[in-house]
Design an enzyme around this catalytic site. Structure first.
Site, PDB file in Angstrom:
ATOM      1  N   GLY A   1       0.932  -1.355  -0.139  1.00  0.00           N
ATOM      2  CA  GLY A   1      -0.076   0.057  -0.023  1.00  0.00           C
ATOM      3  C   GLY A   1       0.755   1.213  -0.008  1.00  0.00           C
ATOM      4  CB  SER A   2       4.294   2.252  -0.934  1.00  0.00           C
ATOM      5  OG  SER A   2       4.442   1.779  -2.192  1.00  0.00           O
ATOM      6  CG  ASN A   3       1.959   3.504  -5.451  1.00  0.00           C
ATOM      7  OD1 ASN A   3       2.612   4.380  -6.064  1.00  0.00           O
ATOM      8  ND2 ASN A   3       2.711   2.230  -5.549  1.00  0.00           N
TER       9      ASN A   3
ATOM     10  CG  MET B   1      -1.264  -7.689  -7.099  1.00  0.00           C
ATOM     11  SD  MET B   1      -0.829  -6.628  -8.495  1.00  0.00           S
ATOM     12  CE  MET B   1       0.695  -7.433  -9.088  1.00  0.00           C
ATOM     13  NE  ARG B   2      -8.001 -11.601  -5.975  1.00  0.00           N
ATOM     14  CZ  ARG B   2      -7.755 -13.012  -5.612  1.00  0.00           C
ATOM     15  NH1 ARG B   2      -8.490 -13.888  -6.452  1.00  0.00           N
ATOM     16  NH2 ARG B   2      -7.202 -13.683  -4.735  1.00  0.00           N
TER      17      ARG B   2
ATOM     18  CG  ASN C   1      -3.716  -1.101 -12.762  1.00  0.00           C
ATOM     19  OD1 ASN C   1      -3.552  -0.922 -11.435  1.00  0.00           O
ATOM     20  ND2 ASN C   1      -3.217  -1.562 -13.795  1.00  0.00           N
TER      21      ASN C   1
ATOM     22  CG  HIS D   1       1.804  -2.120 -15.444  1.00  0.00           C
ATOM     23  ND1 HIS D   1       1.419  -3.153 -14.780  1.00  0.00           N
ATOM     24  CD2 HIS D   1       2.958  -2.455 -16.205  1.00  0.00           C
ATOM     25  CE1 HIS D   1       2.320  -4.342 -15.367  1.00  0.00           C
ATOM     26  NE2 HIS D   1       3.381  -3.757 -16.195  1.00  0.00           N
TER      27      HIS D   1
HETATM   28  C1  GAR Z   1       3.065  -1.027  -7.649  1.00  0.00           C
HETATM   29  O1  GAR Z   1       4.734  -0.994  -7.944  1.00  0.00           O
HETATM   30  C2  GAR Z   1       2.220  -1.093  -8.811  1.00  0.00           C
HETATM   31  O2  GAR Z   1       2.743  -0.502  -9.849  1.00  0.00           O
HETATM   32  C3  GAR Z   1       2.059  -2.677  -8.950  1.00  0.00           C
HETATM   33  O3  GAR Z   1       1.884  -3.069  -7.630  1.00  0.00           O
HETATM   34  C4  GAR Z   1       2.909  -2.318  -6.849  1.00  0.00           C
HETATM   35  C5  GAR Z   1       1.798  -1.991  -5.454  1.00  0.00           C
HETATM   36  O4  GAR Z   1       2.665  -1.349  -4.585  1.00  0.00           O
HETATM   37  N1  GAR Z   1       0.833  -3.027  -9.791  1.00  0.00           N
HETATM   38  C6  GAR Z   1       0.974  -3.883 -10.770  1.00  0.00           C
HETATM   39  O5  GAR Z   1       2.032  -4.325 -10.940  1.00  0.00           O
HETATM   40  C7  GAR Z   1      -0.426  -3.992 -11.532  1.00  0.00           C
HETATM   41  N2  GAR Z   1      -0.383  -4.759 -12.579  1.00  0.00           N
HETATM   42  P1  GAR Z   1       2.237  -0.889  -3.066  1.00  0.00           P
HETATM   43  O6  GAR Z   1       1.359  -2.032  -2.741  1.00  0.00           O
HETATM   44  O7  GAR Z   1       3.431  -0.537  -2.344  1.00  0.00           O
HETATM   45  O8  GAR Z   1       1.338   0.565  -3.519  1.00  0.00           O
END
Ligand code: GAR
Length: 193
Positions: free
Chosen positions: A14-16, A94-95, A111, A113
């Site tokens: 969840g850092s984003n 991730m779904r 989303n 990526h």
């Molecule tokens: C992020 O790097 C995002 O780009 C990736 O999951 C990570 C989540 O990090 N998403 C994908 O790969 C989607 N296809 P977070 O939980 O620290 O935000």
């Protein structure tokens, strides 16, 4: 001006999500986080929701590995609609979303990526870019459609790949760019509606 109502979905640390909530708290993003939902009971994103006092829920995903069970996805729609969500923000969710969500929120699901799409969709995009010998990669924010990381691109940011990079060091550098890009894109939704 009313604030853009956000629903944030995530499966991981969840850092984003944290970066978005910090910008809202600092008054730099005119948005209201209405609901945070995770398909993983122990996901860090749910701890972050609690830390920031945002309504949150664990949604048991059902029997499939890469998507939600249809009845569960309908339940997700209901939860987001009842919370008044205008924009659905996938932050490490991730779904793959299917018709119930795509029809309920047309052009209102985005989303993030970790590659310069259309290159390297799917899992561990940074490892794919490294293995391909790229000198530059990055991150992309895009609308969600029925494919995997395939919807219309909204914004991208490039990130250099250094000769001594490991998958971990590269992913960390991409994530720094992600945490700047995603709130910026949400800000543009909030100011143009
Ligand atoms: C992020 O790097 C995002 O780009 C990736 O999951 C990570 C989540 O990090 N998403 C994908 O790969 C989607 N296809 P977070 O939980 O620290 O935000």
């Amino acid at each position: 001006m009313s604030k853009l109502a956000l629903g944030i979905l995530g499966s991981g640390k969840g850092s984003n999500c944290r970066a978005i909530l910090e910008q809202i708290r600092a008054g730099k993003l005119a948005a209201e986080p209405c609901l945070i939902v995770s398909d993983a009971l122990d996901a860090g994103i749910l701890d972050i929701a609690r830390e920031f006092d945002v309504a949150n829920a664990y949604l048991p995903p059902g029997k499939f590995r890469t998507r939600l069970e249809p009845a569960v996805e309908m339940e997700l729609v209901k939860m987001l609609e009842e919370a008044g969500v205008e924009l659905v923000v996938l932050a490490g969710f991730m779904r793959v979303l299917k018709e119930p969500m795509l029809e309920a929120f047309p052009s209102r699901i985005i989303n993030l990526h970790p590659s310069l799409l259309p290159k390297y969709p799917g899992v561990e995009a940074w490892t794919q870019a490294l293995a391909a010998g790229e000198k530059v990669t990055g991150c992309t924010v895009h609308y969600v459609d029925a494919g995997i990381d395939s919807g219309e691109i909204i914004a991208q940011r490039t990130v250099p790949i250094w000769p001594n990079d490991t998958p971990q060091s590269l992913h960390a550098r991409i994530q720094i760019a992600e945490r700047e890009l995603y709130p910026e894109v949400i800000r543009s939704f909030s100011s143009t509606r």
